[in-house]
Design a protein around this motif. Structure first.
Motif, PDB file in Angstrom:
ATOM      1  N   PHE A  55     -68.330 -25.557-152.396  1.00 18.54           N
ATOM      2  CA  PHE A  55     -68.426 -25.967-150.986  1.00 18.54           C
ATOM      3  C   PHE A  55     -68.093 -27.454-150.847  1.00 18.54           C
ATOM      4  O   PHE A  55     -67.351 -27.857-149.947  1.00 18.54           O
ATOM      5  CB  PHE A  55     -69.834 -25.706-150.441  1.00 18.54           C
ATOM      6  N   ALA A  56     -68.671 -28.262-151.732  1.00 22.66           N
ATOM      7  CA  ALA A  56     -68.432 -29.705-151.686  1.00 22.66           C
ATOM      8  C   ALA A  56     -66.970 -30.029-151.950  1.00 22.66           C
ATOM      9  O   ALA A  56     -66.382 -30.912-151.305  1.00 22.66           O
ATOM     10  CB  ALA A  56     -69.336 -30.418-152.692  1.00 22.66           C
ATOM     11  N   ALA A  57     -66.356 -29.326-152.898  1.00 28.09           N
ATOM     12  CA  ALA A  57     -64.947 -29.559-153.205  1.00 28.09           C
ATOM     13  C   ALA A  57     -64.054 -29.171-152.038  1.00 28.09           C
ATOM     14  O   ALA A  57     -63.061 -29.855-151.743  1.00 28.09           O
ATOM     15  CB  ALA A  57     -64.555 -28.762-154.456  1.00 28.09           C
ATOM     16  N   GLU A  63     -60.568 -28.599-146.492  1.00 29.66           N
ATOM     17  CA  GLU A  63     -60.396 -27.176-146.223  1.00 29.66           C
ATOM     18  C   GLU A  63     -61.430 -26.621-145.249  1.00 29.66           C
ATOM     19  O   GLU A  63     -61.354 -25.452-144.880  1.00 29.66           O
ATOM     20  CB  GLU A  63     -60.472 -26.379-147.525  1.00 29.66           C
ATOM     21  N   VAL A  64     -62.384 -27.450-144.838  1.00 27.28           N
ATOM     22  CA  VAL A  64     -63.469 -26.978-143.981  1.00 27.28           C
ATOM     23  C   VAL A  64     -63.219 -27.426-142.545  1.00 27.28           C
ATOM     24  O   VAL A  64     -63.143 -28.632-142.275  1.00 27.28           O
ATOM     25  CB  VAL A  64     -64.830 -27.519-144.474  1.00 27.28           C
ATOM     26  N   PRO A  65     -63.098 -26.502-141.604  1.00 23.65           N
ATOM     27  CA  PRO A  65     -62.893 -26.885-140.211  1.00 23.65           C
ATOM     28  C   PRO A  65     -64.058 -27.708-139.673  1.00 23.65           C
ATOM     29  O   PRO A  65     -65.199 -27.580-140.118  1.00 23.65           O
ATOM     30  CB  PRO A  65     -62.808 -25.528-139.482  1.00 23.65           C
ATOM     31  N   SER A  66     -63.759 -28.555-138.722  1.00 26.03           N
ATOM     32  CA  SER A  66     -64.778 -29.402-138.122  1.00 26.03           C
ATOM     33  C   SER A  66     -65.908 -28.562-137.541  1.00 26.03           C
ATOM     34  O   SER A  66     -65.679 -27.595-136.817  1.00 26.03           O
ATOM     35  CB  SER A  66     -64.153 -30.267-137.020  1.00 26.03           C
ATOM     36  N   ALA A  70     -72.175 -25.005-144.522  1.00 24.82           N
ATOM     37  CA  ALA A  70     -72.417 -24.095-145.639  1.00 24.82           C
ATOM     38  C   ALA A  70     -73.666 -24.530-146.382  1.00 24.82           C
ATOM     39  O   ALA A  70     -73.908 -25.730-146.561  1.00 24.82           O
ATOM     40  CB  ALA A  70     -71.222 -24.080-146.589  1.00 24.82           C
ATOM     41  N   GLN A  71     -74.456 -23.566-146.804  1.00 20.18           N
ATOM     42  CA  GLN A  71     -75.624 -23.863-147.612  1.00 20.18           C
ATOM     43  C   GLN A  71     -75.862 -22.720-148.593  1.00 20.18           C
ATOM     44  O   GLN A  71     -75.374 -21.599-148.399  1.00 20.18           O
ATOM     45  CB  GLN A  71     -76.872 -24.072-146.752  1.00 20.18           C
TER      46      GLN A  71
END
Length: 238
Positions: A55-57, A63-66, A70-71
């Motif tokens: 998730f952090a990468a 790659e993560v939309p605004s 995630a947890q």
């Protein structure tokens, strides 16, 4: 490699999604890429550490939309630490076949799913799984292994008994069934067998390159020997 078809389980911004028994996180990563707020849930803390790192990468790589979040949460599928009606979507991919008390797990899924919410459940399909069990006892007797083989009718009946409205289904990963038959035939722990290694190389090539020839082959094989069956359901509105 995704088993759930996200055209049948639409996910996007504003959807809170539970990936139950997430394992390595493949479906959770796709939910996050689509902008959903995902909770990756599993009893294996070590596996979840790898999911959190990914998730952090993804965040670092843009790659993560605004607005998407995630947890990871460690816990038991039979007693999940979430309030009633908490999730818009639930994914339970290749997990119920591991749980002796599968009905309690299904009732927990229904409890945490919002009225009108959607569920995707995937389990090993009957014929490919039955062949694996017949070829090698080690395939299903390892600790944490598969405890049952579902028929499609049984899976749908159990979901209906928990109050869900069961919708369409499809099969997936037809190219993968022969690989597991080979593994079971030569010994499921025998990763160095030449035939198993050659077929594994083919699968990796297919996953990475997605060539037309294997895509067509899998589409033809899925209804016949798809390794997984995927069932979609909805929790009724109150």
């Amino acid at each position: 490699m995704l088993t759930v078809d996200f055209r049948r389980l639409p996910v996007g911004p504003g959807h809170r999604v539970l990936d139950l028994g997430c394992g390595g996180g493949r479906h959770a990563f796709e939910v996050l890429r689509r902008g959903g707020d995902v909770v990756a849930f599993d009893q294996d803390a070590a596996e979840l550490e790898g999911v959190a790192n990914m998730f952090a990468a993804m965040e670092k790589a843009g790659e993560v939309p605004s607005g998407a979040t995630a947890q990871t949460v460690v816990g038991d599928a039979l007693d999940m630490p979430f309030p009633d009606d908490d999730f818009d979507r639930v994914i339970a991919a290749e997990v119920l076949e591991h749980i002796p008390d599968d009905m309690t797990a299904m009732r927990e899924i229904v409890r945490v799913l919002k009225p009108g919410g959607l569920l995707a459940v995937t389990v090993p399909s009957f014929l490919p799984e039955r062949i694996c069990w017949a070829l090698d006892e080690d395939y299903h007797t390892v600790p944490g292994g598969h405890v049952r083989i579902y028929t499609l009718a049984e899976l749908k009946a159990k979901l209906k008994a928990c109050g869900l409205r069961v919708g369409p289904h499809h099969y997936a990963h037809g190219l993968h069934a022969p690989y597991w038959w080979i593994k079971c035939a030569v010994g499921v722990k025998n990763d160095d067998h030449p035939l198993a290694k050659a077929y594994h190389k083919l699968l990796v090539w297919d996953i990475m390159k997605r060539p037309a020839v294997t895509r067509v082959a899998e589409a033809l094989l899925n209804p016949l020997i798809g390794k997984s069956v995927v069932v979609y359901a909805r929790k009724p509105e109150r």
